[in-house]
Design a protein around this motif. Structure first.
Motif, PDB file in Angstrom:
ATOM      1  N   ARG A 168       7.559   6.307   7.602  1.00 29.19           N
ATOM      2  CA  ARG A 168       6.983   7.641   7.406  1.00 29.19           C
ATOM      3  C   ARG A 168       7.040   8.050   5.935  1.00 29.19           C
ATOM      4  N   SER A 169       8.130   7.709   5.279  1.00 27.97           N
ATOM      5  CA  SER A 169       8.258   8.015   3.863  1.00 27.97           C
ATOM      6  C   SER A 169       7.205   7.260   3.058  1.00 27.97           C
ATOM      7  N   ALA A 170       6.965   5.999   3.425  1.00 25.22           N
ATOM      8  CA  ALA A 170       5.958   5.204   2.730  1.00 25.22           C
ATOM      9  C   ALA A 170       4.554   5.740   2.988  1.00 25.22           C
ATOM     10  N   GLN A 171       4.306   6.217   4.211  1.00 18.87           N
ATOM     11  CA  GLN A 171       2.998   6.788   4.523  1.00 18.87           C
ATOM     12  C   GLN A 171       2.736   8.078   3.752  1.00 18.87           C
ATOM     13  N   ALA A 172       3.787   8.795   3.419  1.00 21.19           N
ATOM     14  CA  ALA A 172       3.631  10.047   2.680  1.00 21.19           C
ATOM     15  C   ALA A 172       3.437   9.826   1.185  1.00 21.19           C
ATOM     16  N   ASP A 173       3.588   8.602   0.748  1.00 17.72           N
ATOM     17  CA  ASP A 173       3.502   8.276  -0.676  1.00 17.72           C
ATOM     18  C   ASP A 173       2.065   7.951  -1.062  1.00 17.72           C
ATOM     19  N   ALA A 174       1.725   8.178  -2.325  1.00 22.13           N
ATOM     20  CA  ALA A 174       0.399   7.857  -2.858  1.00 22.13           C
ATOM     21  C   ALA A 174       0.562   7.024  -4.129  1.00 22.13           C
ATOM     22  N   PRO A 175       0.773   5.713  -3.984  1.00 23.50           N
ATOM     23  CA  PRO A 175       1.015   4.883  -5.173  1.00 23.50           C
ATOM     24  C   PRO A 175      -0.130   4.899  -6.173  1.00 23.50           C
ATOM     25  N   GLU A 176      -1.348   5.152  -5.696  1.00 21.45           N
ATOM     26  CA  GLU A 176      -2.478   5.210  -6.618  1.00 21.45           C
ATOM     27  C   GLU A 176      -2.335   6.354  -7.620  1.00 21.45           C
ATOM     28  N   ASP A 177      -1.587   7.378  -7.264  1.00 24.35           N
ATOM     29  CA  ASP A 177      -1.362   8.502  -8.179  1.00 24.35           C
ATOM     30  C   ASP A 177      -0.200   8.243  -9.132  1.00 24.35           C
ATOM     31  N   VAL A 178       0.652   7.292  -8.797  1.00 23.39           N
ATOM     32  CA  VAL A 178       1.815   6.979  -9.619  1.00 23.39           C
ATOM     33  C   VAL A 178       1.488   5.927 -10.684  1.00 23.39           C
ATOM     34  N   LEU A 179       0.599   4.995 -10.364  1.00 22.93           N
ATOM     35  CA  LEU A 179       0.318   3.870 -11.250  1.00 22.93           C
ATOM     36  C   LEU A 179      -0.145   4.257 -12.653  1.00 22.93           C
ATOM     37  N   PRO A 180      -0.919   5.326 -12.840  1.00 22.74           N
ATOM     38  CA  PRO A 180      -1.300   5.666 -14.219  1.00 22.74           C
ATOM     39  C   PRO A 180      -0.123   5.967 -15.140  1.00 22.74           C
ATOM     40  N   SER A 181       1.047   6.226 -14.571  1.00 25.31           N
ATOM     41  CA  SER A 181       2.237   6.501 -15.380  1.00 25.31           C
ATOM     42  C   SER A 181       2.946   5.230 -15.836  1.00 25.31           C
ATOM     43  N   VAL A 182       2.511   4.070 -15.340  1.00 29.17           N
ATOM     44  CA  VAL A 182       3.156   2.798 -15.668  1.00 29.17           C
ATOM     45  C   VAL A 182       2.466   2.188 -16.879  1.00 29.17           C
ATOM     46  N   THR A 183       3.229   1.870 -17.907  1.00 34.00           N
ATOM     47  CA  THR A 183       2.654   1.327 -19.139  1.00 34.00           C
ATOM     48  C   THR A 183       2.750  -0.196 -19.237  1.00 34.00           C
ATOM     49  N   CYS A 184       3.645  -0.820 -18.459  1.00 36.99           N
ATOM     50  CA  CYS A 184       3.763  -2.274 -18.514  1.00 36.99           C
ATOM     51  C   CYS A 184       2.659  -2.925 -17.685  1.00 36.99           C
ATOM     52  N   PRO A 185       2.395  -4.222 -17.879  1.00 39.51           N
ATOM     53  CA  PRO A 185       1.390  -4.920 -17.058  1.00 39.51           C
ATOM     54  C   PRO A 185       1.749  -4.886 -15.575  1.00 39.51           C
ATOM     55  N   VAL A 186       0.727  -4.713 -14.743  1.00 37.94           N
ATOM     56  CA  VAL A 186       0.915  -4.629 -13.293  1.00 37.94           C
ATOM     57  C   VAL A 186       0.029  -5.665 -12.615  1.00 37.94           C
ATOM     58  N   THR A 187       0.625  -6.479 -11.754  1.00 36.49           N
ATOM     59  CA  THR A 187      -0.115  -7.428 -10.932  1.00 36.49           C
ATOM     60  C   THR A 187      -0.012  -6.988  -9.479  1.00 36.49           C
ATOM     61  N   VAL A 188      -1.157  -6.860  -8.815  1.00 34.62           N
ATOM     62  CA  VAL A 188      -1.195  -6.416  -7.426  1.00 34.62           C
ATOM     63  C   VAL A 188      -1.726  -7.568  -6.581  1.00 34.62           C
ATOM     64  N   VAL A 189      -0.965  -7.965  -5.564  1.00 35.23           N
ATOM     65  CA  VAL A 189      -1.253  -9.185  -4.813  1.00 35.23           C
ATOM     66  C   VAL A 189      -1.342  -8.872  -3.324  1.00 35.23           C
ATOM     67  N   ALA A 190      -2.287  -9.526  -2.632  1.00 40.30           N
ATOM     68  CA  ALA A 190      -2.407  -9.371  -1.183  1.00 40.30           C
ATOM     69  C   ALA A 190      -2.770 -10.695  -0.546  1.00 40.30           C
ATOM     70  N   GLY A 191      -2.354 -10.886   0.706  1.00 44.49           N
ATOM     71  CA  GLY A 191      -2.758 -12.037   1.485  1.00 44.49           C
ATOM     72  C   GLY A 191      -4.185 -11.865   1.994  1.00 44.49           C
ATOM     73  N   GLU A 192      -4.885 -12.949   2.119  1.00 45.89           N
ATOM     74  CA  GLU A 192      -6.299 -12.904   2.515  1.00 45.89           C
ATOM     75  C   GLU A 192      -6.493 -12.348   3.926  1.00 45.89           C
ATOM     76  N   LYS A 193      -5.476 -12.465   4.785  1.00 41.19           N
ATOM     77  CA  LYS A 193      -5.584 -12.039   6.179  1.00 41.19           C
ATOM     78  C   LYS A 193      -4.783 -10.766   6.463  1.00 41.19           C
ATOM     79  N   ASP A 194      -4.569  -9.957   5.443  1.00 42.03           N
ATOM     80  CA  ASP A 194      -3.701  -8.784   5.575  1.00 42.03           C
ATOM     81  C   ASP A 194      -4.523  -7.510   5.744  1.00 42.03           C
ATOM     82  N   ALA A 195      -4.538  -6.961   6.961  1.00 42.80           N
ATOM     83  CA  ALA A 195      -5.235  -5.693   7.199  1.00 42.80           C
ATOM     84  C   ALA A 195      -4.412  -4.490   6.754  1.00 42.80           C
ATOM     85  N   LEU A 196      -3.111  -4.693   6.516  1.00 47.89           N
ATOM     86  CA  LEU A 196      -2.257  -3.612   6.019  1.00 47.89           C
ATOM     87  C   LEU A 196      -2.467  -3.364   4.527  1.00 47.89           C
TER      88      LEU A 196
END
Length: 216
Positions: free
Chosen positions: A141-169
């Motif tokens: 529930r805590s994770a569902q209430a979070d909006a990481p897309e709003d937090v990322l602009p505050s990060v200045t270091c390089p960011v790599t975002v990875v997902a599995g090809e079969k991941d609907a989550l």
């Protein structure tokens, strides 16, 4: 940083990463202990714990990686201690906006589960049983209430975002959106479903090694 406080499924990736340098897999104190008095159940408390660890870990700044809800924790910890993180890796980060309600989340979980490696279940089940449904639900529930897309602009270091090809989550459009929100971001698709680090430790370790090599 593992998702839902269950580090077991990341041990194979830990072993791969350890071949090329020091690595730490965080087992947050109290999460899987029914008698724990300092149990970290929400993203905020977990991020505080990781930020305190970052403050004292040797050889910082580090490459900080988190998987699933652990990716959200790693993101918030990076914002709390930016000088201690040289690169951030978000592995299957949760949750896109449409999965911030329970019914759509359960549907995506079912669609993803059929593609998961069967061997991943025994690695997380003991921790989930110790934590109990209340603590797991609180974390979700805590994770569902979070909006990481709003937090990322505050990060200045390089960011790599990875997902599995079969991941609907964590679908492809979600990781591309998150990468676009970072000052220096890129998105990668890898084999597998949500728990891809367990069946594909070499691929996961390579992603982390590349993030370390390319970090300033």
């Amino acid at each position: 940083m593992p998702g839902l406080g269950a580090p077991g499924y990341l041990l194979r990736t830990l072993e791969r990463c350890a071949r090329s340098g020091p690595v730490r897999l965080l087992d947050v104190p109290g999460f899987g202990d029914p008698a724990g008095q300092a149990c970290s159940e929400t993203l905020g408390s977990l991020a505080d714990t990781v930020a305190r660890w970052l403050a004292v870990v040797p050889r910082a700044p580090v490459v900080l990686a988190g998987h699933s809800t652990g990716a959200q924790v790693a993101l918030h910890a990076t914002v709390r201690a930016p000088e201690r993180v040289r690169a951030l890796v978000l592995l299957a980060p949760t949750f896109p906006p449409r999965l911030r309600r329970m019914r759509p989340l359960l549907g995506a979980l079912a669609r993803t589960a059929v593609h998961e490696a069967p061997g991943a279940v025994p690695t997380v089940l003991p921790t989930y049983l110790k934590a109990g449904p209340r603590r797991l639900l609180t974390c979700v529930r805590s994770a569902q209430a979070d909006a990481p897309e709003d937090v990322l602009p505050s990060v200045t270091c390089p960011v790599t975002v990875v997902a599995g090809e079969k991941d609907a989550l964590c679908p492809p459009e979600w990781i591309h959106h998150l990468a676009s929100r970072a000052a220096i971001g890129r998105a990668l698709l890898v084999p597998g479903a949500h728990a891809f680090p367990h069946p594909h430790p070499a691929v996961t370790a390579e992603v982390l090694a590349q993030a370390r090599a390319e970090a300033p």
